[in-house]
Design a protein around this motif. Structure first.
Motif, short mmCIF file in Angstrom:
data_model
loop_
_atom_site.label_atom_id
_atom_site.label_comp_id
_atom_site.label_asym_id
_atom_site.label_seq_id
_atom_site.Cartn_x
_atom_site.Cartn_y
_atom_site.Cartn_z
N LYS A 148 0.82 -1.22 0.00
CA LYS A 148 0.00 0.00 0.00
C LYS A 148 0.85 1.26 0.00
N TYR A 168 -9.06 4.35 8.31
CA TYR A 168 -8.55 3.58 7.17
C TYR A 168 -7.68 2.43 7.66
N ARG A 198 -8.63 -1.75 7.37
CA ARG A 198 -7.93 -2.42 6.26
C ARG A 198 -8.01 -3.93 6.36
N LYS A 199 -7.83 -4.60 5.23
CA LYS A 199 -7.90 -6.05 5.17
C LYS A 199 -6.55 -6.70 4.92
#
Length: 307
Positions: A48, A301, A305-306
């Motif tokens: 990310k 966020y 998140r995953k």
């Protein structure tokens, strides 16, 4: 002017970093060799890019991130890449058989699986040293900037930061604490995860002329983000899957690691995550003359998140 949203800031930040990464790395990893291939394999594996995004948003205002890469401050781009190099080196070494022994990272074979252990070790060493070289290339009229930047990154990634946290994690796994596990858990993750995250925020901030007046509250905010990041990681290791995580889930429990779920249980851990989100948002409101939408939106966020 319509206010820019957190999602737009995040996308713009990543685009700016990725554009710089693609344009600048060919000169860094030339000529082509097995080591440079291993470095680029891990750097380009995805992710990310949150740490370089922290660097950028601690320096820029949102409207600057909507402009082309040619208009960006070159020094902050170098700092963002330095942080990504340090982070990637840490992942390469963390995945080694002598450390966490993982076969998958970001949905791909880990560096030592794609190449071999010796190559992975040397690739990590390359990226570690390269990060400080990148900081040395920054340009500024401030004679102390490069010195301060190197010290900030070293504090997060060096002996008293990420490395000490990793060592404490290994020692705890081999000889679990019988008492004061809460303090031990916090100590491990403040160093192993939180220290480099704090350095990322402070690096971008140090490049600003008003860095001193922002540093204290930004440091507190960054520490809370580091804690939140680790709590969420621990939850995902229990509840996540290989496809979403891009790495093997459930390894912490199998290894008997000291984690938030192992110490507090999942219900309490999720409660701690919510408390951390609220604390980070509260700290974000104190960040005057800064990128409010980014800092206000970031805690949620991270918590949601995953991977």
């Amino acid at each position: 002017m319509v206010p820019i949203t957190f999602t737009e800031i995040l996308q713009n930040s990543k685009q700016i970093f990725d554009s710089f990464f693609e344009s600048y790395t060919p000169t860094l990893f030339s000529p082509k060799s097995r080591i440079t291939e291993a470095c680029l394999y891990s750097l380009k594996a995805g992710g990310k890019r949150v740490r370089p995004i922290f660097v950028l948003n601690s320096f820029f205002e949102p409207n600057k991130l909507t402009q082309s890469i040619e208009t960006q401050n070159h020094s902050v781009l170098l700092a963002s890449l330095a942080v990504e190099c340090i982070h990637t080196y840490s992942l390469i070494h963390d995945d080694l058989p002598a450390m966490d022994d993982d076969d998958t990272r970001r949905g791909k074979p880990t560096c030592h699986k794609q190449f071999d252990e010796a190559t992975a070790i040397l690739a990590g060493d390359t990226l570690n040293s390269l990060s400080f070289y990148l900081l040395s290339m920054m340009d500024s009229e401030d004679p102390f900037l490069i010195r301060d930047a190197i010290q900030i990154l070293h504090k997060g990634a060096g002996l008293k930061g990420m490395i000490q946290g990793q060592m404490e994690d290994i020692e705890e796994e081999k000889n679990p604490s019988k008492t004061d596990q809460e303090s031990k858990l916090l100590s491990i993750h403040e160093k192993k995860t939180g220290a480099l995250i704090e350095s990322s925020f402070l690096l971008g901030n140090r490049l600003r002329p008003d860095w001193k007046e922002r540093e204290s509250v930004l440091s507190s905010y960054a520490k809370e983000i580091g804690l939140l990041f680790q709590i969420t990681d621990d939850i995902l290791d229990v509840e996540g899957n290989l496809e979403e995580l891009g790495k093997t889930p459930g390894k912490d429990a199998k290894a008997g690691k000291l984690t938030y779920p192992s110490l507090y249980g999942m219900e309490k851990t999720k409660s701690l995550r919510s408390e951390s989100v609220n604390k980070a948002i509260s700290l974000a409101t104190e960040l005057s003359s800064m990128n409010h939408e980014f800092f206000l939106g970031l805690p949620k966020y991270i918590a949601e998140r995953k991977n």
